[in-house]
Design a protein around this motif. Structure first.
Motif, short mmCIF file in Angstrom:
data_model
loop_
_atom_site.label_atom_id
_atom_site.label_comp_id
_atom_site.label_asym_id
_atom_site.label_seq_id
_atom_site.Cartn_x
_atom_site.Cartn_y
_atom_site.Cartn_z
N PRO A 24 33.69 46.68 40.65
CA PRO A 24 32.42 47.46 40.38
C PRO A 24 32.45 47.29 38.80
O PRO A 24 31.64 46.86 37.69
CB PRO A 24 32.11 48.99 40.30
CG PRO A 24 32.18 49.45 41.99
CD PRO A 24 33.72 48.11 42.22
N LEU A 25 33.65 47.61 37.98
CA LEU A 25 34.28 47.66 36.66
C LEU A 25 34.48 46.44 36.01
O LEU A 25 34.98 46.10 35.00
CB LEU A 25 35.26 49.02 36.27
CG LEU A 25 34.06 50.15 36.32
CD1 LEU A 25 35.39 51.62 36.12
CD2 LEU A 25 33.35 50.31 35.38
N LEU A 26 35.82 45.86 37.06
CA LEU A 26 36.86 44.62 36.86
C LEU A 26 36.32 43.45 37.16
O LEU A 26 37.21 42.35 37.65
CB LEU A 26 37.75 45.06 37.29
CG LEU A 26 38.89 46.16 37.31
CD1 LEU A 26 40.01 46.84 37.16
CD2 LEU A 26 38.82 46.50 34.79
N GLY A 27 35.33 42.91 37.99
CA GLY A 27 35.01 42.26 38.84
C GLY A 27 36.52 41.48 38.97
O GLY A 27 36.64 42.30 40.64
N SER A 28 36.65 40.44 39.44
CA SER A 28 37.58 39.42 40.11
C SER A 28 38.56 39.97 39.26
O SER A 28 40.01 38.73 40.55
CB SER A 28 37.25 38.34 40.09
OG SER A 28 35.98 37.74 41.62
N ALA A 29 38.93 40.26 38.52
CA ALA A 29 40.02 41.16 37.79
C ALA A 29 41.46 40.54 38.64
O ALA A 29 42.68 40.10 38.41
CB ALA A 29 39.77 41.52 36.13
N LEU A 30 41.12 41.53 39.14
CA LEU A 30 42.23 42.10 40.35
C LEU A 30 43.12 41.52 40.96
O LEU A 30 44.15 40.77 41.02
CB LEU A 30 41.77 43.72 40.89
CG LEU A 30 42.03 44.39 40.05
CD1 LEU A 30 41.44 46.23 40.78
CD2 LEU A 30 43.22 44.77 38.97
N ASP A 31 42.12 40.64 42.11
CA ASP A 31 42.11 39.19 42.66
C ASP A 31 42.71 38.23 41.88
O ASP A 31 43.71 37.33 42.45
CB ASP A 31 41.22 39.12 43.47
CG ASP A 31 40.23 40.20 44.61
OD1 ASP A 31 41.22 40.27 44.64
OD2 ASP A 31 38.99 40.01 45.08
#
Length: 482
Positions: A24-31
């Motif tokens: 919800p906050l970071l989109g796909s950034a962690l992936d």
């Protein structure tokens, strides 16, 4: 769960662009941080050939439009190349570090540089570097006599760097190799880290990362500037021909002499920019192809035997030359299949100039566009059992029926890699030398990879080497002494 982004074209139609919902906050950034290549593969499998990805918190969010089909890649790189520019963050970070060479320049700068440099990369000229290539490959083979096991990632990085440095600098190769080998990994990591970071502090701030990168960059600049100054002085005195062991001039001398009435010549800064591009793109890419070709052969006995038998059919006692490559069609197919599975440039970016329709979707003006050979080379509509290593995918019959951009490790269109023939020649001849001298066994069966400036191994790729011909103190077909 997926979301779509609807973009209105100038004609008034709307086209949904699908993509993953993400955090919800970071989109796909962690992936993308954990597994960028796997994230792009999943995006294509789950959402299709044009996918919208978001990454980062609100206010610092990056939005990219990923194009995965061969048809889309051709459109971005070739048929509509003028509508997609090298103006994204990644290229700007390379430009800030490595200068405005062929890799990063645009418009009139690029056309001028290409006109000046293209004559130095004709097939005839590049074929003249075969002796230097074979010399460095044979030196690597001799070094392996001292160990039963090598890490091919490390070894091929060193081999490819020494080869391109010898071709560039001629007799000055030793002055450059150690400095570049030590500092290029620091520079590459710095460029990648800044390109993927949502918050980039100014380079002038004295942070530990900035200071490390500045020291590494300065060291590489200094050695290049010193060799360039020496070479230009020699040319002014009529002694500009640096021999690389091929009977021809080294590339730096030729670059220093390159000129025409329309474009003039390259000044010292421009020379350094081109040298840095050739060192960066010309050694890391070839090193990747060589390392994974050896590792794949070590893991697959039947292709290894076929490649070795082909090398063994070469006339005994005759030195390898550029013409040798024509006698190694299967080994060439091994290399092409390696570059399909492990493209040295797995991702490449552009910025859209105007709203453009690709594969039935609309890419909005100003959008960051990502082309992914890593994904397209595994596209299930174009490659059967795409994760399987099969060099016979590249027989002439197979290649003739496949889309031109189903395989594009050297890019395409007006900005296709100028060094394609050099890379192919170097890789095939180096593989032939090493297979002539050694049989291979895989120690590490899987090698994790990630995307940096080029494809990077995230672990070791160890291969056992067994000498096939007697060397000093070594019996043929027996492990080399530790």
């Amino acid at each position: 769960m997926a979301v779509t982004r609807t973009v209105r074209t100038t004609a008034g139609t709307t086209t949904p662009v699908p993509g993953p919902t993400g955090h919800p906050l970071l989109g796909s950034a962690l992936d993308l941080r954990r597994d960028p290549l796997g994230t792009f593969l999943r995006a294509q499998r789950e959402h299709g050939d044009v996918v919208r990805l978001t990454a980062g918190p609100p206010g610092l969010r990056t939005v990219m439009y990923c194009v995965f089909s061969p048809e889309g890649a051709q459109q971005v790189l070739a048929t509509q190349a003028a509508g997609f520019r090298k103006e994204n963050v990644f290229y700007e970070e390379i430009r800030q570090t490595a200068g405005n060479g062929l890799l990063t320049s645009q418009d009139d700068d690029y056309l001028r540089q290409r006109r000046l440099i293209q004559p130095l990369f004709t097939k005839k000229r590049v074929d003249g570097y075969a002796t230097a290539i074979v010399h460095e490959a044979e030196a690597t083979a001799a070094h392996w006599r001292n160990t039963p096991e090598v890490d091919v990632v490390r070894e091929m990085d060193r081999l490819a760097l020494r080869t391109v440095a010898r071709v560039l600098f001629g007799a000055d190769v030793e002055a450059a190799v150690d400095v570049i080998h030590t500092n290029f990994p620091v520079i590459s990591a710095y460029i990648t880290g800044r390109a993927y970071s949502p918050l980039r502090v100014p380079r002038t701030w004295p942070t530990p990362s900035n200071r490390r990168a500045e020291r590494a960059t300065r060291a590489v600049y200094e050695v290049c500037d010193r060799i360039i100054a020496s070479r230009r002085e020699g040319i002014g005195n009529g002694n500009g021909n640096g021999v690389v062991g091929t009977g021809g001039d080294d590339l730096l001398s030729l670059l220093s002499l390159a000129s025409n009435e329309e474009d003039g010549s390259l000044d010292a800064t421009e020379l350094r920019d081109q040298v840095l591009v050739f060192l960066l793109a010309g050694h890391e890419t070839t090193a990747t192809s060589l390392a994974f070709a050896l590792h794949l052969l070590a893991r697959h006995p039947e292709p290894r035997a076929r490649a070795r038998e082909e090398v063994d059919r070469l006339p005994p006692g005759e030195p390898f030359t550029a013409a040798t490559m024509d006698q190694l069609p299967y080994l060439t197919r091994v290399l092409k299949e390696t570059m399909r599975l492990y493209p040295a440039a797995p991702l490449t970016g552009r910025r859209a100039v105007a709203d453009t329709e690709i594969d039935g979707h609309v890419i909005p003006a100003g959008a960051d566009v990502l082309i992914a050979p890593w994904v397209t080379h595994r596209h299930p509509a174009h490659w059967t059992d795409p994760d399987r290593f099969d060099p016979d995918r590249f027989t002439p019959d197979q290649e003739s029926t496949r889309h031109r951009y189903a395989w594009f490790p050297f890019g395409g269109g007006p900005r296709a890699c100028i060094g394609r023939h050099f890379s192919m020649l170097e890789s095939v001849l180096a593989l032939a030398v090493l297979l002539r001298e050694y049989d291979l066994d895989a120690v590490d069966t899987e090698v994790p990879v990630t995307a940096a400036v080029t494809l990077q191994a995230a672990g070791r790729a160890r291969v056992g080497v067994r000498a096939r011909r007697p060397g000093p103190g070594v019996k043929a077909d027996a492990p080399a002494s530790p």
